[in-house]
Design a protein around this motif. Structure first.
Motif, mmCIF file in Angstrom:
data_model
loop_
_atom_site.group_PDB
_atom_site.id
_atom_site.type_symbol
_atom_site.label_atom_id
_atom_site.label_comp_id
_atom_site.label_asym_id
_atom_site.label_seq_id
_atom_site.Cartn_x
_atom_site.Cartn_y
_atom_site.Cartn_z
ATOM 1 N N GLU A 46 0.810 -1.216 0.000
ATOM 2 C CA GLU A 46 0.000 0.000 0.000
ATOM 3 C C GLU A 46 0.844 1.266 0.000
ATOM 4 O OE1 GLU A 46 0.048 -1.479 4.367
ATOM 5 O OE2 GLU A 46 0.012 -2.341 2.343
ATOM 6 N N ALA A 47 2.119 1.143 0.350
ATOM 7 C CA ALA A 47 3.020 2.303 0.320
ATOM 8 C C ALA A 47 3.786 2.393 -0.996
ATOM 9 C CB ALA A 47 4.020 2.228 1.479
ATOM 10 N N LEU A 48 3.543 1.416 -1.873
ATOM 11 C CA LEU A 48 4.279 1.353 -3.138
ATOM 12 C C LEU A 48 3.394 1.540 -4.367
ATOM 13 C CD1 LEU A 48 6.424 -1.825 -2.324
ATOM 14 C CD2 LEU A 48 7.282 0.521 -2.423
ATOM 15 N N PHE A 49 2.219 0.884 -4.369
ATOM 16 C CA PHE A 49 1.395 0.820 -5.577
ATOM 17 C C PHE A 49 0.547 2.065 -5.761
ATOM 18 C CE2 PHE A 49 -2.492 -1.080 -7.749
ATOM 19 C CZ PHE A 49 -1.911 -1.026 -9.007
ATOM 20 N N GLY A 50 0.756 2.727 -6.892
ATOM 21 C CA GLY A 50 0.052 3.966 -7.179
ATOM 22 C C GLY A 50 -0.996 3.844 -8.268
ATOM 23 N N GLY A 51 -1.489 2.623 -8.513
ATOM 24 C CA GLY A 51 -2.487 2.431 -9.559
ATOM 25 C C GLY A 51 -1.840 1.979 -10.854
ATOM 26 N N GLU A 52 -2.647 1.696 -11.834
ATOM 27 C CA GLU A 52 -2.178 1.126 -13.095
ATOM 28 C C GLU A 52 -1.000 1.899 -13.687
ATOM 29 O OE1 GLU A 52 -1.822 -1.481 -16.183
ATOM 30 O OE2 GLU A 52 -3.133 -1.712 -14.442
ATOM 31 N N ASP A 53 -1.118 3.237 -13.728
ATOM 32 C CA ASP A 53 -0.030 4.044 -14.299
ATOM 33 C C ASP A 53 0.829 4.709 -13.225
ATOM 34 O OD1 ASP A 53 -1.724 5.991 -13.344
ATOM 35 O OD2 ASP A 53 -1.889 7.094 -15.240
ATOM 36 N N GLY A 54 0.561 4.410 -11.957
ATOM 37 C CA GLY A 54 1.364 4.954 -10.863
ATOM 38 C C GLY A 54 1.021 6.369 -10.452
ATOM 39 N N LEU A 55 0.032 6.967 -11.102
ATOM 40 C CA LEU A 55 -0.258 8.385 -10.879
ATOM 41 C C LEU A 55 -1.555 8.637 -10.108
ATOM 42 C CD1 LEU A 55 0.703 9.571 -14.475
ATOM 43 C CD2 LEU A 55 2.045 9.931 -12.397
ATOM 44 N N GLY A 56 -2.172 7.581 -9.624
ATOM 45 C CA GLY A 56 -3.467 7.723 -8.968
ATOM 46 C C GLY A 56 -3.455 8.672 -7.788
ATOM 47 N N PHE A 57 -2.436 8.557 -6.951
ATOM 48 C CA PHE A 57 -2.379 9.417 -5.768
ATOM 49 C C PHE A 57 -2.141 10.878 -6.141
ATOM 50 C CE2 PHE A 57 -2.240 5.558 -3.384
ATOM 51 C CZ PHE A 57 -2.617 5.903 -2.088
ATOM 52 N N TYR A 58 -1.358 11.133 -7.173
ATOM 53 C CA TYR A 58 -1.072 12.522 -7.563
ATOM 54 C C TYR A 58 -2.345 13.212 -8.055
ATOM 55 C CZ TYR A 58 3.641 10.801 -7.174
ATOM 56 O OH TYR A 58 4.780 10.229 -6.684
ATOM 57 N N ARG A 59 -3.146 12.491 -8.836
ATOM 58 C CA ARG A 59 -4.402 13.069 -9.313
ATOM 59 C C ARG A 59 -5.336 13.354 -8.135
ATOM 60 N NH1 ARG A 59 -3.815 8.645 -13.005
ATOM 61 N NH2 ARG A 59 -3.027 9.351 -15.021
ATOM 62 N N ALA A 60 -5.492 12.349 -7.269
ATOM 63 C CA ALA A 60 -6.442 12.487 -6.169
ATOM 64 C C ALA A 60 -5.980 13.513 -5.135
ATOM 65 C CB ALA A 60 -6.645 11.130 -5.497
ATOM 66 N N LEU A 61 -4.713 13.455 -4.740
ATOM 67 C CA LEU A 61 -4.214 14.373 -3.716
ATOM 68 C C LEU A 61 -4.256 15.820 -4.180
ATOM 69 C CD1 LEU A 61 -1.092 12.502 -2.252
ATOM 70 C CD2 LEU A 61 -3.384 12.655 -1.285
#
Length: 289
Positions: free
Chosen positions: A212-227
């Motif tokens: 959970e501290a590594l995986f950022g979604g399919e393209d790795g950018l999920g947290f950046y969009r949401a945050l």
């Protein structure tokens, strides 16, 4: 009874079967930790008690199987400070010091001596502690969801004399968490950013760290969009967001920031020459909806 020199050679040989490049470093770290000396090989002919030698060999065998050195030792250094680590918390890495440096440069440039800072996905607390150490008047908040990581976060703030860091257990992807911290001068985060492909190709050592501290979604950018979307309201006009990300993600992160009314995006390279962090300024007056 084996001597230090003989044991060192034995341990090194074990670890080298897996990784020749790090064998000397790993062996020395294990010796330093278990013998409690900075230069344990200064006296190579010194005998090692059988019980201690067995303990050292046991750690070497686990390291040779791919278990992270940092977890074996139970602590790791970041920004000149010691941090307790173990399964359930991300291991602090030198690359992240680039993010700390960028935030400190912003504070110097903007004359921020007592900024209000929120560190999202704080984990071990390495970013929050480093910033508090350098900015003792800062109001620092460390936000973390994981119970296991929180245990280390609390230990590390106390261990490093930063007990006044405000620790918040909360989901950074929830609106109520973002609205609980308003008027931020700086929002800083090293969120999960590995892609699905990255996760399928992890080195053995990394598989022991929390997914959970590594995986950022399919393209790795999920947290950046949401945050960015969720927390931009929490950043005051003229305030900053600063992110760490993976190799090759800088243009996408830059686009996400600019799409959310952040400007003057500054990209920064880590010690290996990889573009590792971005900081951008908020140009709109935010009011919670």
């Amino acid at each position: 009874m084996v001597t230090r020199g003989e044991l060192f050679a034995q341990v090194r040989s074990l670890i080298a079967q897996r990784d020749e490049e790090t064998a000397d470093f790993d062996t020395n770290c294990i010796f330093q930790d278990l013998l409690g000396e900075r230069n344990p090989m200064f006296a190579p002919k010194t005998p090692v008690p059988d019980e201690k030698a067995a303990e050292i060999l046991a750690l070497a065998e686990r390291r040779a199987q791919g278990y992270p050195l940092q977890y074996l030792l139970g602590q790791w250094e970041f920004w000149g400070c010691r941090f307790k680590v173990g399964e359930g918390v991300l291991i602090p890495r030198p690359d992240t010091e680039t993010l700390v440096e960028q935030v400190l440069d912003i504070c110097r440039r903007e004359g921020l001596k007592a900024p209000k800072i929120a560190d999202l996905c704080s984990g071990s607390g390495c970013i929050a502690v480093a910033l508090k150490k350098e900015l003792p008047e800062a109001e620092v908040y460390a936000v973390e969801l994981s119970e296991k990581a929180l245990t280390y976060l609390r230990q590390n703030t106390q261990l490093n004399g930063c007990g006044d860091i405000h620790i918040i257990q909360g989901d950074v992807l929830k609106r109520e968490t973002a609205r609980s911290l308003m008027g931020l001068d700086i929002l800083v985060s090293n969120p999960p950013y590995l892609t699905s492909k990255d996760m399928s190709e992890l080195m053995t050592e990394v598989t022991y760290e929390p997914a959970e501290a590594l995986f950022g979604g399919e393209d790795g950018l999920g947290f950046y969009r949401a945050l960015t979307q969720l927390w931009k309201v929490s950043v005051k006009e003229g305030g900053f967001i600063a992110y760490e990300f993976g190799m090759g993600q800088h243009e996408d992160v830059k686009d996400i920031l600019e799409e959310n009314s952040f400007t003057d995006v500054e990209l920064r390279q880590d010690g290996g020459g990889i573009i590792r962090t971005a900081a951008a300024r908020n140009i709109i007056v935010n009011r919670p909806a």
